[in-house]
Scaffold this active site. Structure first.
Site, PDB file in Angstrom:
ATOM      1  N   SER A 141       0.864  -1.163   0.000  1.00 14.15           N
ATOM      2  CA  SER A 141       0.000   0.000   0.000  1.00 14.15           C
ATOM      3  C   SER A 141       0.910   1.225   0.000  1.00 14.15           C
ATOM      4  O   SER A 141       1.655   1.447   0.948  1.00 14.15           O
ATOM      5  CB  SER A 141      -0.873  -0.041   1.261  1.00 14.15           C
ATOM      6  OG  SER A 141      -1.566   1.165   1.436  1.00 14.15           O
ATOM      7  N   LYS A 167      -1.241  -1.145  -4.405  1.00 13.47           N
ATOM      8  CA  LYS A 167      -2.396  -0.335  -3.985  1.00 13.47           C
ATOM      9  C   LYS A 167      -1.925   1.108  -3.839  1.00 13.47           C
ATOM     10  O   LYS A 167      -0.999   1.394  -3.091  1.00 13.47           O
ATOM     11  CB  LYS A 167      -2.942  -0.882  -2.665  1.00 13.47           C
ATOM     12  CG  LYS A 167      -3.843   0.050  -1.872  1.00 13.47           C
ATOM     13  CD  LYS A 167      -4.536  -0.684  -0.731  1.00 13.47           C
ATOM     14  CE  LYS A 167      -4.713   0.190   0.499  1.00 13.47           C
ATOM     15  NZ  LYS A 167      -5.363  -0.544   1.619  1.00 13.47           N
ATOM     16  N   LYS A 169      -2.680   4.983  -2.807  1.00 10.90           N
ATOM     17  CA  LYS A 169      -3.547   5.880  -2.058  1.00 10.90           C
ATOM     18  C   LYS A 169      -3.899   7.043  -2.979  1.00 10.90           C
ATOM     19  O   LYS A 169      -3.006   7.613  -3.626  1.00 10.90           O
ATOM     20  CB  LYS A 169      -2.828   6.403  -0.815  1.00 10.90           C
ATOM     21  CG  LYS A 169      -2.537   5.321   0.216  1.00 10.90           C
ATOM     22  CD  LYS A 169      -3.806   4.856   0.926  1.00 10.90           C
ATOM     23  CE  LYS A 169      -3.483   3.970   2.125  1.00 10.90           C
ATOM     24  NZ  LYS A 169      -4.726   3.493   2.779  1.00 10.90           N
ATOM     25  N   ASP A 195      -6.993   3.235  -3.063  1.00  2.00           N
ATOM     26  CA  ASP A 195      -7.656   3.404  -1.762  1.00  2.00           C
ATOM     27  C   ASP A 195      -7.808   4.895  -1.500  1.00  2.00           C
ATOM     28  O   ASP A 195      -6.817   5.618  -1.397  1.00  2.00           O
ATOM     29  CB  ASP A 195      -6.813   2.744  -0.658  1.00  2.00           C
ATOM     30  CG  ASP A 195      -7.501   2.786   0.710  1.00  2.00           C
ATOM     31  OD1 ASP A 195      -8.626   3.323   0.804  1.00  2.00           O
ATOM     32  OD2 ASP A 195      -6.897   2.265   1.674  1.00  2.00           O
ATOM     33  N   GLU A 220     -11.064   1.288  -3.148  1.00  4.14           N
ATOM     34  CA  GLU A 220     -11.327   1.084  -1.721  1.00  4.14           C
ATOM     35  C   GLU A 220     -11.828   2.371  -1.069  1.00  4.14           C
ATOM     36  O   GLU A 220     -11.235   3.441  -1.246  1.00  4.14           O
ATOM     37  CB  GLU A 220     -10.014   0.615  -1.073  1.00  4.14           C
ATOM     38  CG  GLU A 220     -10.101   0.231   0.388  1.00  4.14           C
ATOM     39  CD  GLU A 220      -8.758  -0.296   0.904  1.00  4.14           C
ATOM     40  OE1 GLU A 220      -7.919  -0.755   0.095  1.00  4.14           O
ATOM     41  OE2 GLU A 220      -8.549  -0.242   2.136  1.00  4.14           O
ATOM     42  N   ASP A 245     -13.521  -0.585   3.533  1.00  2.00           N
ATOM     43  CA  ASP A 245     -12.578  -0.739   4.641  1.00  2.00           C
ATOM     44  C   ASP A 245     -13.253  -0.101   5.867  1.00  2.00           C
ATOM     45  O   ASP A 245     -13.944  -0.794   6.637  1.00  2.00           O
ATOM     46  CB  ASP A 245     -11.245  -0.061   4.250  1.00  2.00           C
ATOM     47  CG  ASP A 245     -10.207  -0.003   5.359  1.00  2.00           C
ATOM     48  OD1 ASP A 245     -10.491  -0.442   6.492  1.00  2.00           O
ATOM     49  OD2 ASP A 245      -9.084   0.501   5.118  1.00  2.00           O
ATOM     50  N   LYS A 269      -9.761  -6.342   8.243  1.00  2.00           N
ATOM     51  CA  LYS A 269      -8.715  -6.085   9.236  1.00  2.00           C
ATOM     52  C   LYS A 269      -9.257  -6.564  10.571  1.00  2.00           C
ATOM     53  O   LYS A 269     -10.289  -6.055  11.028  1.00  2.00           O
ATOM     54  CB  LYS A 269      -8.412  -4.584   9.338  1.00  2.00           C
ATOM     55  CG  LYS A 269      -7.948  -3.937   8.042  1.00  2.00           C
ATOM     56  CD  LYS A 269      -7.725  -2.445   8.230  1.00  2.00           C
ATOM     57  CE  LYS A 269      -7.258  -1.798   6.939  1.00  2.00           C
ATOM     58  NZ  LYS A 269      -7.103  -0.340   7.067  1.00  2.00           N
ATOM     59  N   GLY A 297      -4.163  -3.936   6.332  1.00  2.00           N
ATOM     60  CA  GLY A 297      -3.165  -3.715   7.387  1.00  2.00           C
ATOM     61  C   GLY A 297      -3.405  -2.404   8.094  1.00  2.00           C
ATOM     62  O   GLY A 297      -4.066  -1.501   7.563  1.00  2.00           O
TER      63      GLY A 297
HETATM   64  O1  OSB Z   1      -6.717   2.338   4.627  1.00  5.10           O
HETATM   65  O2  OSB Z   1      -5.831   0.442   4.431  1.00  5.10           O
HETATM   66  C1  OSB Z   1      -5.846   1.549   4.928  1.00  5.10           C
HETATM   67  C2  OSB Z   1      -2.764   2.019   7.147  1.00  5.10           C
HETATM   68  C3  OSB Z   1      -3.335   2.657   8.231  1.00  5.10           C
HETATM   69  C4  OSB Z   1      -4.682   2.956   8.202  1.00  5.10           C
HETATM   70  C5  OSB Z   1      -5.448   2.610   7.093  1.00  5.10           C
HETATM   71  C6  OSB Z   1      -4.888   1.954   6.029  1.00  5.10           C
HETATM   72  C7  OSB Z   1      -3.509   1.683   6.040  1.00  5.10           C
HETATM   73  C8  OSB Z   1      -2.788   1.053   4.949  1.00  5.10           C
HETATM   74  C9  OSB Z   1      -1.467   0.398   5.311  1.00  5.10           C
HETATM   75  O3  OSB Z   1      -3.127   1.120   3.799  1.00  5.10           O
HETATM   76  C10 OSB Z   1      -1.383  -1.039   5.012  1.00  5.10           C
HETATM   77  C11 OSB Z   1      -0.316  -1.744   5.829  1.00  5.10           C
HETATM   78  O4  OSB Z   1      -0.468  -1.867   7.065  1.00  5.10           O
HETATM   79  O5  OSB Z   1       0.670  -2.239   5.254  1.00  5.10           O
HETATM   80 MG    MG Z   2      -8.084   1.335   3.364  1.00  2.00          MG
END
Ligand code: OSB
Ligand code: MG
Length: 377
Positions: A141, A167, A169, A195, A220, A245, A269, A297
């Site tokens: 990510s 992924k 952001k 995402d 996402e 999510d 998660k 994550g």
């Molecule tokens: O939106 O998936 C998310 C990390 C913190 C809070 C929200 C998200 C994330 C990540 C990180 O995308 C993914 C990871 O832990 O490797």
């Molecule tokens: Mg997310």
């Protein structure tokens, strides 16, 4: 019926700071400090349980924060768990189900009881969960960067390292152009998704529809964390599957979202849905309905990732997990050795008993900001 088990003789909640390598930038803002909550148990035979409650420091992802999670874990979740009629994780989860919300706190306590049970039985978390896969596919990510070129460089690096999915952001103004550039660079066959971390509204439907051109595995959480109905409306005008999510905070949320067509893809998660017991039920629901499912994550330390990795080994997970190793996120991990991503883009599910990773007690002690001992009756 409860199995004969040695009682828990010590229980504590810790707030520890993790050494983030660089800020993580998303649609909800910048995360530049990472404090997490640990739950630590010991039973009369000396077996240990570790759990992590990985809320973020700030309330910009979900209402839960590190501070609120620490408080609820110490004051309510762990005391309820310790007074449960048994030590099995499902019994403990049931005892904590009186708590509304505060899913990260409940999940962290529950993970400690899972790893304690595995340690006491001399088995692995994977075996306890009935998981079959010994290695699980992972993706990265990627934080929002300063420039598209910077992102292209990191995408190239991770693909060369073997990661099976990218992924990105996104947020308004950092979306179509970025996705077009990355798709162009990686070609049509790489698994690519985005995402938005709730950064859009239904007024942005035109921008979101432009993403349909790039064969994304999913978009996402485009809309607000509590906008389940609006996601169903948006999904009707997009061909790309929506993944939820933030909106999915329980088994029932997932069931509702699938029933009304608010998503076609699920980011699971354990912290966000209140624990591994709820996660196993969600995995079974998605499997039975043929819904794409993957483990997300929360930038956990290896203590939280241990639970995520075991979870990913069960049936139902169809897509690569967000499972960047500590080497990508932190200066070092609280577990040592920690996991690494193999050249084939998979991570080994630990095969050691209990948590599965050795906890570096010296690092935990050095990073501890506060600690509450919870009375064991
Ligand atoms: O939106 O998936 C998310 C990390 C913190 C809070 C929200 C998200 C994330 C990540 C990180 O995308 C993914 C990871 O832990 O490797
Ligand atoms: Mg997310």
């Amino acid at each position: 019926m409860t199995v004969d088990r040695a009682p828990v003789v010590s229980a504590e909640v810790l707030e520890v700071s993790l050494p983030l390598l660089r800020p993580f930038v998303t649609g909800f803002g910048v995360t530049d400090t990472r404090r997490t909550v640990l739950v630590h148990l010991r039973d009369e035979d000396g077996h240990e349980g570790w759990g992590e409650a990985p809320a973020l420091d700030h309330p910009y992802y979900l209402p839960d924060t590190t501070a609120s999670t620490y408080l609820i874990a110490a004051e309510f979740a762990l005391p309820l768990a310790l007074n449960a009629p048994g030590l099995e994780p499902a019994v403990v989860a049931d005892a904590m189900s009186r708590i509304k919300g505060n899913t990260f706190a409940r999940a962290g306590v529950e993970e400690a009881f899972w790893s304690l049970q595995a340690a006491a039985a001399g088995t692995t978390l994977r075996m306890l969960m009935g998981g079959e896969r010994e290695r699980v596919p992972v993706g990265e990510s990627l934080s929002i960067a300063e420039t598209v070129d910077e992102t292209l460089e990191e995408v190239d690096l991770r693909l060369r390292e073997g990661y099976q999915r990218i992924k990105l952001k996104i947020r308004p103004g950092w979306d179509v152009e970025l996705v077009a550039a990355v798709r162009e660079a990686v070609g049509p066959d790489i698994l690519l998704q985005v995402d938005a971390n709730a950064a859009y509204s239904l007024d942005d439907v035109d921008a979101l529809r432009r993403l349909d051109e790039y064969n994304l595995a999913c978009i996402e959480q485009p809309l607000a964390w509590d906008a389940m109905l609006e996601h169903a409306e948006l999904q009707r005008s997009l061909s790309t599957p929506i993944c939820l999510d933030e909106t999915l905070r329980s088994f029932d949320d997932v069931r509702r979202a699938l029933d009304i067509g608010a998503c076609r893809n699920v980011n699971l998660k354990p912290g966000r849905v209140g624990g591994l017991t709820a996660s196993l039920r969600i995995a079974e629901l998605c499997r039975s309905r043929g819904v794409a499912l993957w483990c997300g994550g929360m930038m956990e330390s290896g203590i939280g990732r241990a639970g995520n990795l075991a979870l990913c080994s069960v049936a139902g997970f169809t897509e690569p997990a967000d499972m960047s190793p500590a080497s990508v996120l932190f200066e070092w991990d609280l577990v040592d050795p920690t996991f690494a991503v193999g050249p084939d883009g998979t991570v080994a599910v630990p095969d050691a008993p209990g948590l599965g990773f050795p906890v570096r007690l010296d690092r935990v002690a050095a990073q501890t900001l506060r600690r509450t001992v919870v009375k064991v009756s």
